[in-house]
Design a protein around this motif. Structure first.
Motif, PDB file in Angstrom:
ATOM      1  N   ARG A  15       0.714  -1.375  -0.058  1.00 29.10           N
ATOM      2  CA  ARG A  15       0.042   0.037   0.061  1.00 29.10           C
ATOM      3  C   ARG A  15       0.748   1.196   0.183  1.00 29.10           C
ATOM      4  O   ARG A  15       0.393   2.420  -0.353  1.00 29.10           O
ATOM      5  CB  ARG A  15      -0.683   0.163   1.211  1.00 29.10           C
ATOM      6  N   ASP A  16       2.235   1.033   0.217  1.00 35.20           N
ATOM      7  CA  ASP A  16       3.165   2.145   0.328  1.00 35.20           C
ATOM      8  C   ASP A  16       3.566   2.744  -1.048  1.00 35.20           C
ATOM      9  O   ASP A  16       4.861   2.285  -1.464  1.00 35.20           O
ATOM     10  CB  ASP A  16       4.165   2.024   1.231  1.00 35.20           C
ATOM     11  N   LYS A  17       2.686   3.439  -1.729  1.00 31.04           N
ATOM     12  CA  LYS A  17       2.909   3.900  -3.048  1.00 31.04           C
ATOM     13  C   LYS A  17       2.720   5.376  -3.096  1.00 31.04           C
ATOM     14  O   LYS A  17       1.501   5.925  -3.015  1.00 31.04           O
ATOM     15  CB  LYS A  17       1.661   3.288  -4.223  1.00 31.04           C
ATOM     16  N   PHE A  18       3.773   6.218  -3.224  1.00 32.69           N
ATOM     17  CA  PHE A  18       3.617   7.588  -3.101  1.00 32.69           C
ATOM     18  C   PHE A  18       3.144   8.278  -4.466  1.00 32.69           C
ATOM     19  O   PHE A  18       3.259   7.546  -5.365  1.00 32.69           O
ATOM     20  CB  PHE A  18       4.802   8.384  -2.975  1.00 32.69           C
ATOM     21  N   PRO A  19       2.345   9.296  -4.398  1.00 38.06           N
ATOM     22  CA  PRO A  19       1.994   9.922  -5.665  1.00 38.06           C
ATOM     23  C   PRO A  19       3.129  10.430  -6.258  1.00 38.06           C
ATOM     24  O   PRO A  19       4.413  10.666  -5.603  1.00 38.06           O
ATOM     25  CB  PRO A  19       1.069  11.205  -5.151  1.00 38.06           C
ATOM     26  N   PRO A  20       3.117  10.772  -7.746  1.00 40.02           N
ATOM     27  CA  PRO A  20       4.442  11.193  -8.578  1.00 40.02           C
ATOM     28  C   PRO A  20       4.620  12.776  -7.783  1.00 40.02           C
ATOM     29  O   PRO A  20       3.824  13.398  -7.294  1.00 40.02           O
ATOM     30  CB  PRO A  20       3.648  11.439  -9.733  1.00 40.02           C
ATOM     31  N   ARG A  21       5.857  13.014  -7.916  1.00 45.47           N
ATOM     32  CA  ARG A  21       6.295  14.355  -7.037  1.00 45.47           C
ATOM     33  C   ARG A  21       5.619  15.545  -7.633  1.00 45.47           C
ATOM     34  O   ARG A  21       5.252  16.306  -6.731  1.00 45.47           O
ATOM     35  CB  ARG A  21       7.818  14.464  -7.342  1.00 45.47           C
ATOM     36  N   GLU A  22       5.029  15.567  -8.753  1.00 44.95           N
ATOM     37  CA  GLU A  22       4.363  16.686  -9.461  1.00 44.95           C
ATOM     38  C   GLU A  22       3.111  16.827  -8.389  1.00 44.95           C
ATOM     39  O   GLU A  22       2.306  17.848  -8.239  1.00 44.95           O
ATOM     40  CB  GLU A  22       4.155  16.678 -10.902  1.00 44.95           C
ATOM     41  N   ALA A  23       2.393  15.601  -8.300  1.00 41.32           N
ATOM     42  CA  ALA A  23       1.100  15.670  -7.569  1.00 41.32           C
ATOM     43  C   ALA A  23       1.146  16.012  -6.139  1.00 41.32           C
ATOM     44  O   ALA A  23       0.512  16.873  -5.617  1.00 41.32           O
ATOM     45  CB  ALA A  23       0.506  14.325  -7.659  1.00 41.32           C
ATOM     46  N   ALA A  24       2.560  15.584  -5.544  1.00 36.89           N
ATOM     47  CA  ALA A  24       2.636  15.938  -4.169  1.00 36.89           C
ATOM     48  C   ALA A  24       2.686  17.520  -4.207  1.00 36.89           C
ATOM     49  O   ALA A  24       2.302  18.151  -3.115  1.00 36.89           O
ATOM     50  CB  ALA A  24       3.793  15.368  -3.719  1.00 36.89           C
ATOM     51  N   GLU A  25       3.498  18.177  -4.968  1.00 38.52           N
ATOM     52  CA  GLU A  25       3.763  19.519  -5.067  1.00 38.52           C
ATOM     53  C   GLU A  25       2.425  20.084  -5.134  1.00 38.52           C
ATOM     54  O   GLU A  25       2.342  21.433  -4.705  1.00 38.52           O
ATOM     55  CB  GLU A  25       4.896  19.975  -6.226  1.00 38.52           C
TER      56      GLU A  25
ATOM     57  N   LEU B 188       7.451  27.374  -6.367  1.00 39.74           N
ATOM     58  CA  LEU B 188       6.367  27.869  -6.389  1.00 39.74           C
ATOM     59  C   LEU B 188       6.040  29.260  -6.288  1.00 39.74           C
ATOM     60  O   LEU B 188       5.038  29.853  -6.782  1.00 39.74           O
ATOM     61  CB  LEU B 188       5.245  27.014  -5.317  1.00 39.74           C
ATOM     62  N   ILE B 189       6.793  29.952  -5.675  1.00 37.11           N
ATOM     63  CA  ILE B 189       6.724  31.400  -5.085  1.00 37.11           C
ATOM     64  C   ILE B 189       7.597  32.313  -6.276  1.00 37.11           C
ATOM     65  O   ILE B 189       6.939  33.186  -6.700  1.00 37.11           O
ATOM     66  CB  ILE B 189       7.133  31.700  -3.837  1.00 37.11           C
ATOM     67  N   LYS B 190       8.744  32.062  -6.459  1.00 33.35           N
ATOM     68  CA  LYS B 190       9.910  32.746  -6.995  1.00 33.35           C
ATOM     69  C   LYS B 190       9.582  32.333  -8.620  1.00 33.35           C
ATOM     70  O   LYS B 190      10.004  33.187  -9.482  1.00 33.35           O
ATOM     71  CB  LYS B 190      11.159  32.574  -6.557  1.00 33.35           C
ATOM     72  N   ILE B 191       9.705  30.987  -9.058  1.00 33.98           N
ATOM     73  CA  ILE B 191       9.644  30.713 -10.330  1.00 33.98           C
ATOM     74  C   ILE B 191       8.392  30.578 -11.212  1.00 33.98           C
ATOM     75  O   ILE B 191       8.063  31.290 -12.154  1.00 33.98           O
ATOM     76  CB  ILE B 191      10.499  29.379 -10.428  1.00 33.98           C
TER      77      ILE B 191
ATOM     78  N   VAL C  76      -5.265  18.995   9.869  1.00 28.32           N
ATOM     79  CA  VAL C  76      -4.305  18.264   9.775  1.00 28.32           C
ATOM     80  C   VAL C  76      -4.293  17.330   8.330  1.00 28.32           C
ATOM     81  O   VAL C  76      -5.072  16.819   7.896  1.00 28.32           O
ATOM     82  CB  VAL C  76      -4.296  17.205  10.903  1.00 28.32           C
ATOM     83  N   LYS C  77      -3.035  17.501   7.616  1.00 30.07           N
ATOM     84  CA  LYS C  77      -2.854  16.817   6.280  1.00 30.07           C
ATOM     85  C   LYS C  77      -1.532  16.175   6.292  1.00 30.07           C
ATOM     86  O   LYS C  77      -0.455  16.548   7.097  1.00 30.07           O
ATOM     87  CB  LYS C  77      -2.792  18.037   5.151  1.00 30.07           C
ATOM     88  N   HIS C  78      -1.576  15.005   5.343  1.00 33.01           N
ATOM     89  CA  HIS C  78      -0.288  14.354   5.334  1.00 33.01           C
ATOM     90  C   HIS C  78      -0.031  14.322   3.925  1.00 33.01           C
ATOM     91  O   HIS C  78      -0.872  13.560   3.067  1.00 33.01           O
ATOM     92  CB  HIS C  78      -0.599  13.095   6.021  1.00 33.01           C
ATOM     93  N   ILE C  79       1.078  14.599   3.528  1.00 28.51           N
ATOM     94  CA  ILE C  79       1.435  14.415   2.085  1.00 28.51           C
ATOM     95  C   ILE C  79       2.786  13.523   1.906  1.00 28.51           C
ATOM     96  O   ILE C  79       3.665  13.802   2.376  1.00 28.51           O
ATOM     97  CB  ILE C  79       1.833  15.860   1.281  1.00 28.51           C
ATOM     98  N   ARG C  80       2.474  12.319   1.282  1.00 21.68           N
ATOM     99  CA  ARG C  80       3.486  11.252   1.445  1.00 21.68           C
ATOM    100  C   ARG C  80       4.550  11.417   0.321  1.00 21.68           C
ATOM    101  O   ARG C  80       5.644  10.925   0.219  1.00 21.68           O
ATOM    102  CB  ARG C  80       2.799  10.036   1.137  1.00 21.68           C
ATOM    103  N   GLY C  81       4.229  12.083  -0.810  1.00 26.12           N
ATOM    104  CA  GLY C  81       5.098  12.218  -1.930  1.00 26.12           C
ATOM    105  C   GLY C  81       6.518  12.921  -1.701  1.00 26.12           C
ATOM    106  O   GLY C  81       7.464  12.836  -2.546  1.00 26.12           O
TER     107      GLY C  81
END
Length: 444
Positions: free
Chosen positions: A206-216, A253-256, A393-398
């Motif tokens: 079950r330990d499958k992280f979302p793609p890095r783009e999705a986490a961001e 996210l902020i500067k670029i 409370v949130k948890h982002i796994r990626g």
């Protein structure tokens, strides 16, 4: 003959320590603290087993700076060890930074520390910094080579070459087998491999992280939503690793990309000092970040959005003012540190958001909060006080610095040459058994 004794991090996450003995040598790979231990006497690896003796130890190797891997190295010096400690240069300074913070925090909280600043100084004097893929004769019958592990700055996969190469051991404890903004992925090519010791922190199917783009994208949405309702985002982070990764993500996210307004990003704990070591070690960073730092055009760590909080007296005003902000604060598992001070002032405001981005070890406050605990007990003038956690409370796994289940299998599949034996470490007991069974069925 080779004997390997697991002193810690077998059926657990934390307390890493692996004793490797040959006819002529005795070496220790890692000496870490058991994070989340409820009893002070349980923080140690199993140094009391008959196989282990500080007096007979020839060398210590440290894979990386996190305290569950390096936190007990000064303890060895307290009890008479005076041999070499082999690690990368960034790890040498990062582990001393975290160890000093550990002693400092223990003193502030009135707890006994297992060692002193003097023991850390002794460790530093005896630490030998080595580069990746550099072969070192560390005992009469053992050669050491370190390879990039992709986990945090200077983290290493340890390759142990015994005698005339008749037996070769790879210790891959804490690896990331995919590129991140901060680091390139772990190495899988070695001269020869008989046995691999592999972490499985996230070794369940079950330990499958979302793609890095999705986490961001998820982090972007959380920050936007929190700002819109007039709140702040508090992110508990490890001072080394997740903090710098999140800084690069927020800078982007902020500067670029300009997808967030230019809100301040406050850094509390040892983050600022750790960032200085990252900036001084660009050769250990990802190719993209390395180029930006070396050519001096745009060092993302020095952007004006990042504000270092030096004085704890500032925390209350930062937490309670009306200005939107993101706060990165240690410790990452809510086990002490400035994050608890922020939480004390921010927890009761439902407009705020608490975001977990890293592993929460069983028994820690972070682990309890993720599982629904909503009470924070703290002490003021010796008296216990209670705050209800009403913030989102949130948890982002990626964003984890560990590889998830699919990546671990891919890492094993791509190791060259293929090992004849795999030992699963650094995971909870049931997860260890299940992942070991999967490896046996997949690679038989």
């Amino acid at each position: 003959k080779v004997r390997i004794t697991v002193l810690g991090s077998g059926y657990e996450v934390g307390g890493n320590a692996f004793l490797i003995q040959t006819r002529e040598s005795s070496i220790l790979v890692d000496a870490g603290i058991r994070v989340g231990a409820s009893d002070p006497g349980e923080i140690f690896p199993s140094f009391n087993v008959p196989e282990f003796s500080v007096d007979e130890l020839d060398a210590v190797i440290v894979t990386h700076a996190h305290l569950d891997h390096s936190g007990m190295v000064p303890y060895l010096f307290k009890y008479g060890y005076r041999g070499p400690v082999y690690t990368t240069e960034p790890t040498k300074y990062l582990m001393a930074l975290l160890q000093r913070d550990y002693v400092d925090l223990a003193r502030k909280e009135g707890r006994l520390s297992p060692y002193s600043y003097t023991d850390i100084d002794k460790e530093l004097i005896h630490t030998v910094a080595v580069n990746y893929e550099e072969v070192n004769d560390i005992t009469p019958d053992i050669r050491l080579t370190l390879y990039n592990a992709g986990h945090i700055l200077g983290s290493s996969i340890v390759h142990i070459h015994i005698a005339e190469g008749l037996y070769n051991i790879v210790v891959a404890s804490d690896i990331k087998y995919s590129d991140t903004r901060l680091l390139d992925r772990a190495e899988t090519s070695f001269p020869r491999v008989e046995a691999v010791f592999l972490e499985a922190t996230y070794g369940a199917p079950r330990d499958k992280f979302p793609p890095r783009e999705a986490a961001e994208a998820e982090l972007l949405n959380i920050v936007r939503r929190t700002i819109k309702r007039g709140g702040k985002v508090l992110i508990p982070v490890l001072a080394v690793g997740r903090a710098q990764e999140l800084m690069l993500v927020l800078h982007n996210l902020i500067k670029i990309r300009k997808q967030l307004p230019e809100i301040p990003v406050y850094l509390s704990g040892m983050i600022d000092e750790a960032v200085a070591i990252h900036t001084a070690s660009p050769e250990f960073l990802s190719k993209r970040v390395r180029e930006r730092i070396l050519h001096g055009r745009d060092n993302p760590f020095l952007a004006d959005i990042f504000i270092s909080v030096k004085d704890h007296s500032e925390i209350m005003s930062i937490a309670e003012n009306k200005q939107p902000a993101v706060i990165l604060a240690t410790s990452g598992m809510l086990q002490g540190g400035p994050v608890l001070e922020y939480l004390k002032y921010m927890a009761s405001n439902p407009n705020n958001t608490l975001v977990f981005v890293s592993y929460q070890a069983p028994g820690t406050l972070g682990w309890s909060v993720l599982r629904g605990a909503r009470e924070l007990i703290y002490y003021e003038d010796g008296m216990p006080k209670k705050v209800l956690i009403k913030m989102e409370v949130k948890h982002i796994r990626g964003f984890s610095g560990h590889s998830p289940y699919p990546e671990l299998l891919q890492f094993l599949q791509n190791i060259r040459p293929s090992p004849s034996r795999v030992v699963i470490i650094h995971c909870e007991d049931k997860k260890c058994d299940k992942f070991a069974q999967t490896v046996q069925e997949t690679f038989r």
